[in-house]
Design an enzyme around this catalytic site. Structure first.
Site, PDB file in Angstrom:
ATOM      1  N   ALA A  65      -5.550  -7.397 -63.780  1.00 16.23           N
ATOM      2  CA  ALA A  65      -5.065  -8.398 -64.735  1.00 16.23           C
ATOM      3  C   ALA A  65      -5.728  -8.119 -66.075  1.00 16.23           C
ATOM      4  CB  ALA A  65      -5.440  -9.786 -64.244  1.00 16.23           C
ATOM      5  N   GLY A 108      -5.577  -6.667 -59.921  1.00 13.97           N
ATOM      6  CA  GLY A 108      -4.118  -6.819 -59.857  1.00 13.97           C
ATOM      7  C   GLY A 108      -3.411  -5.487 -59.635  1.00 13.97           C
ATOM      8  N   GLU A 111      -3.481  -5.017 -56.065  1.00 17.20           N
ATOM      9  CA  GLU A 111      -2.536  -6.001 -55.494  1.00 17.20           C
ATOM     10  C   GLU A 111      -1.093  -5.537 -55.711  1.00 17.20           C
ATOM     11  OE1 GLU A 111      -4.688  -9.049 -57.613  1.00 17.20           O
ATOM     12  OE2 GLU A 111      -5.000 -10.162 -55.753  1.00 17.20           O
ATOM     13  N   GLU A 131     -12.859  -8.178 -58.767  1.00 15.61           N
ATOM     14  CA  GLU A 131     -12.861  -9.504 -59.413  1.00 15.61           C
ATOM     15  C   GLU A 131     -14.196 -10.219 -59.278  1.00 15.61           C
ATOM     16  OE1 GLU A 131     -10.443  -8.340 -57.462  1.00 15.61           O
ATOM     17  OE2 GLU A 131      -8.478  -8.830 -58.305  1.00 15.61           O
TER      18      GLU A 131
END
Ligand code: CAA
Length: 257
Positions: A65, A108, A111, A131
């Site tokens: 992200a 992300g 992911e 994270e």
């Protein structure tokens, strides 16, 4: 449609999406995620597209992200964040999504790897859920999909320590399907995409749906879904064509009917 953070190309039934924020290691900001979801939504409705390939190009898949974008969000901002909806749209893409991963696939990015149905990685790829180093946890399914994919020991290690794993480890852990030299990652993903693009699209779609259900359901319910899809396929022209071509010793021509 024109996009600012991705480029797209479509050739012989295969749509290629290239993440294009090299200045930020392809960090998945809201615009990029929404553009990926938009293009997949369009591809879902376009019968000429059979398979999508998603890549970050030769150097980096995606470093997660966008931390700079995230930094300004308070709890209410995170609650109202549109990004989970974009992730859901990506997950709901009904056709095969193949990831071609070189370099970092973090947060992300990792992911996004888990949203792909098949992943080809270069031997320079690094996967991780870092994270924890930011005082947060994975926010796009990382805790749930990683543990279901690679199992508890490795998922716990990755999420709690933030340590990255290399492509060979990811292969052994079933996070990805193949490792190749980085120069061949995108080519190999396309090779596979071209093979799948020639298969009967309704069967491909139902196979993907049934396989993914195995993540969510008990065996009995999953077997029921498989049986219903198997039965439904008996009504398709493609099934008749596939069986006729086998009998007549010729190549089938599937039409998606
Ligand atoms: N968000 C925003 N910008 C990022 C970024 C990210 N996730 N990752 C890298 N960048 C930017 C850097 O800020 C830098 O830009 P500037 O030159 O303008 O400062 C540029 O990309 C290159 O990065 P580095 O200089 O840090 O490059 P490096 O080679 O030294 O390190 C790296 C590469 C290990 C990937 C490092 O950049 C890094 O650790 N990035 C963050 C990874 C991360 O924590 N990801 C998780 C994000 S949270 C998340 O994803 C939540 C979720 O579940 C959805």
């Amino acid at each position: 449609m024109t996009y600012q953070t991705i480029t797209t190309q479509s050739l012989e039934g295969v749509l290629t999406i290239t993440l294009n924020r090299p200045e930020a290691y392809n960090a998945l900001n809201t615009q990029l995620l929404s553009e990926v979801a938009d293009v997949l939504d369009l591809a879902d409705q376009d019968e000429s597209i059979r398979v999508a390939v998603i890549t970050g190009g030769p150097k980096v898949f995606a470093a997660g992200a966008d931390i700079k974008e995230m930094a300004v969000l308070d709890a209410v901002g995170v609650m109202n964040d549109p990004r989970p909806k974009h992730w859901k749209r990506i997950y709901q893409f009904s056709k095969p999504l193949i990831g071609a991963v070189n370099g970092y696939a973090l947060g992300g990015g990792c992911e996004l790897v888990m949203h792909c149905d098949i992943v080809i990685a270069g031997d320079n790829a690094l996967f991780g859920q870092p994270e924890i180093n930011l005082g947060i946890i994975p926010g796009a399914g990382g805790t749930q999909r990683l543990i279901r994919t690679v199992g508890k020991p490795l998922a716990m290690k990755m999420v709690l320590s933030g340590e990255m794993i290399d492509a060979q480890t990811a292969l052994q852990a079933n996070l990805i399907a193949e490792v190749v030299i980085p120069e061949r990652t995108i080519e190999r993903a396309h090779q596979l995409a071209n093979t799948i693009a020639k298969k009967p699209p309704i069967a491909v779609r139902l196979a993907k749906e049934a396989l993914l259900k195995a993540f969510e359901t008990d065996l009995e319910s999953g077997l029921n879904i498989e049986r219903k899809s198997f039965t439904m396929l008996a009504a398709t022209e493609d099934r008749r064509e596939g069986i006729a071509a086998f009998m007549e010793k010729r190549k089938p021509e599937f039409k998606g009917r």
